[in-house]
Design a protein around this motif. Sequence first.
Motif, PDB file in Angstrom:
ATOM      1  N   LEU A   1      29.734  76.069  81.975  1.00  0.00           N
ATOM      2  CA  LEU A   1      30.652  76.765  82.866  1.00  0.00           C
ATOM      3  C   LEU A   1      30.394  76.328  84.298  1.00  0.00           C
ATOM      4  N   ASP A   2      31.472  75.993  85.009  1.00  0.00           N
ATOM      5  CA  ASP A   2      31.422  75.754  86.450  1.00  0.00           C
ATOM      6  C   ASP A   2      31.863  77.046  87.126  1.00  0.00           C
ATOM      7  N   LEU A   3      30.912  77.759  87.716  1.00  0.00           N
ATOM      8  CA  LEU A   3      31.172  79.059  88.326  1.00  0.00           C
ATOM      9  C   LEU A   3      31.727  78.856  89.734  1.00  0.00           C
TER      10      LEU A   3
ATOM     11  N   HIS B   1      32.981  67.545  86.626  1.00  0.00           N
ATOM     12  CA  HIS B   1      32.459  66.182  86.434  1.00  0.00           C
ATOM     13  C   HIS B   1      31.022  66.235  85.923  1.00  0.00           C
ATOM     14  N   VAL B   2      30.224  67.143  86.459  1.00  0.00           N
ATOM     15  CA  VAL B   2      28.834  67.272  86.029  1.00  0.00           C
ATOM     16  C   VAL B   2      28.771  67.751  84.589  1.00  0.00           C
ATOM     17  N   LEU B   3      29.540  68.781  84.276  1.00  0.00           N
ATOM     18  CA  LEU B   3      29.517  69.331  82.916  1.00  0.00           C
ATOM     19  C   LEU B   3      29.959  68.301  81.883  1.00  0.00           C
ATOM     20  N   ARG B   4      30.954  67.511  82.215  1.00  0.00           N
ATOM     21  CA  ARG B   4      31.429  66.498  81.272  1.00  0.00           C
ATOM     22  C   ARG B   4      30.376  65.414  81.039  1.00  0.00           C
TER      23      ARG B   4
ATOM     24  N   SER C   1      27.037  75.740  89.695  1.00  0.00           N
ATOM     25  CA  SER C   1      27.891  76.181  90.803  1.00  0.00           C
ATOM     26  C   SER C   1      27.581  75.317  92.007  1.00  0.00           C
ATOM     27  N   PHE C   2      28.623  75.005  92.791  1.00  0.00           N
ATOM     28  CA  PHE C   2      28.478  74.112  93.929  1.00  0.00           C
ATOM     29  C   PHE C   2      29.219  74.668  95.148  1.00  0.00           C
ATOM     30  N   GLY C   3      28.460  74.944  96.189  1.00  0.00           N
ATOM     31  CA  GLY C   3      29.055  75.252  97.479  1.00  0.00           C
ATOM     32  C   GLY C   3      29.782  76.569  97.591  1.00  0.00           C
TER      33      GLY C   3
END
Length: 242
Positions: free
Chosen positions: A60-62, A71-74, A128-130
């Motif tokens: 999950l990208d929160l 992109h990271v998760l893939r 999570s990013f930013g």
Amino acid sequence: MSDPLRPTLPELARQALSSVQRGYDLLAPKFDHTRYRTPDSVLDATARALKTLGPFTDGLDLCCGTGAGIHVLREVCSGRTAGLDFSTGMLTEARYRYATAPGFGPHWVRGDALAPPFRPGTFDLVVSFGAFGHFLPAERPRLFTRVREVLREGGTFAFPMAAPPRPGTAAYWTLLGFDAAMRVRNAVRRPPFVMYYRTWPLAEVHRDLIEAGFAVALHPLGELGRREDGSPRCRLLLATKR
């Protein structure tokens, strides 16, 4: 010459005078052309670090915004990927970005990170990013508790944390001035626009993660550079569900 793809000063002012959700709905079409988008160098360094820690299945990208973190998760997840955000405009841009992506595309969900609409134990990895400047310090324990709930046993919550600028430097005064201006704005105008750069110090974040039931480790992202004393400019914080 000005870049027509970047938001103009009046557009940024309109965003800042709106609520957080409305502001990002307005900014969404041009968000990827601003400095607020997480740089690819940070995303790539995070992916390389996580590849050494997997394997991960579902991720999950929160607070996914336009989906840069997907992109990271893939790169590191072999199963389903999902992005959660409360801005319809940002999710619209994310869907457009990945509409022609090969393979099984991400699942985009509109919702609140403080009340994520997922069953307990859905994911192996949450990134999570930013986005954490949009959460007040008092909201951290609740946020971390919710993340822990959607993780499976032994699951990982990962996010990069940049080293704070040294007191007295231009970057230090810039962030201090921004936060001060935002506090004044929120004192005189409603609804508030919550965005602060100096409200997530590492020591306090570490404490709240421990209290929420995580084991915490730091992984230096050395490829992003080092400070004069040799310490990394950015670390990947890895919180493992106990």
